[in-house]
Design a protein around this motif. Structure first.
Motif, PDB file in Angstrom:
ATOM      1  N   LEU A  25      57.655 -27.390  19.185  1.00  0.00           N
ATOM      2  CA  LEU A  25      57.500 -28.349  18.084  1.00  0.00           C
ATOM      3  C   LEU A  25      58.256 -29.637  18.373  1.00  0.00           C
ATOM      4  O   LEU A  25      57.774 -30.735  18.058  1.00  0.00           O
ATOM      5  N   LEU A  26      59.441 -29.526  18.968  1.00  0.00           N
ATOM      6  CA  LEU A  26      60.209 -30.708  19.329  1.00  0.00           C
ATOM      7  C   LEU A  26      59.456 -31.547  20.364  1.00  0.00           C
ATOM      8  O   LEU A  26      59.420 -32.772  20.273  1.00  0.00           O
ATOM      9  N   GLY A  27      58.846 -30.879  21.331  1.00  0.00           N
ATOM     10  CA  GLY A  27      58.054 -31.581  22.337  1.00  0.00           C
ATOM     11  C   GLY A  27      56.868 -32.305  21.731  1.00  0.00           C
ATOM     12  O   GLY A  27      56.566 -33.447  22.098  1.00  0.00           O
ATOM     13  N   ALA A  31      56.439 -36.341  21.782  1.00  0.00           N
ATOM     14  CA  ALA A  31      55.239 -36.958  22.351  1.00  0.00           C
ATOM     15  C   ALA A  31      54.578 -37.886  21.330  1.00  0.00           C
ATOM     16  O   ALA A  31      54.107 -38.970  21.686  1.00  0.00           O
ATOM     17  N   PHE A  32      54.552 -37.480  20.078  1.00  0.00           N
ATOM     18  CA  PHE A  32      53.980 -38.300  19.015  1.00  0.00           C
ATOM     19  C   PHE A  32      54.731 -39.632  18.896  1.00  0.00           C
ATOM     20  O   PHE A  32      54.122 -40.699  18.871  1.00  0.00           O
ATOM     21  N   PHE A  33      56.068 -39.570  18.850  1.00  0.00           N
ATOM     22  CA  PHE A  33      56.845 -40.791  18.683  1.00  0.00           C
ATOM     23  C   PHE A  33      56.805 -41.667  19.930  1.00  0.00           C
ATOM     24  O   PHE A  33      56.794 -42.895  19.832  1.00  0.00           O
ATOM     25  N   VAL A  34      56.779 -41.062  21.105  1.00  0.00           N
ATOM     26  CA  VAL A  34      56.648 -41.845  22.337  1.00  0.00           C
ATOM     27  C   VAL A  34      55.300 -42.553  22.347  1.00  0.00           C
ATOM     28  O   VAL A  34      55.207 -43.727  22.733  1.00  0.00           O
ATOM     29  N   GLY A  35      54.254 -41.882  21.899  1.00  0.00           N
ATOM     30  CA  GLY A  35      52.931 -42.506  21.822  1.00  0.00           C
ATOM     31  C   GLY A  35      52.921 -43.692  20.880  1.00  0.00           C
ATOM     32  O   GLY A  35      52.341 -44.734  21.188  1.00  0.00           O
TER      33      GLY A  35
END
Length: 44
Positions: A25-27, A31-35
């Protein structure tokens, strides 16, 4: 009926499973925030 008794999981197995789920879930969240960050920086 079918002889499929529920096997009890040890607390160590439950902890390991919870840790694995938390890391997944952390990953996904990272990934969502990096996107979002990349979209803001490069496609603004």
């Amino acid at each position: 009926m079918s002889g499929n008794p529920q096997k009890g999981r040890t607390p160590e197995q439950i902890r390991a499973s919870n840790k694995r789920l938390g890391l997944i879930l952390l990953g996904v969240a990272a990934a969502f925030f990096v996107g979002i960050f990349i979209r803001q920086v490069f496609f603004a």
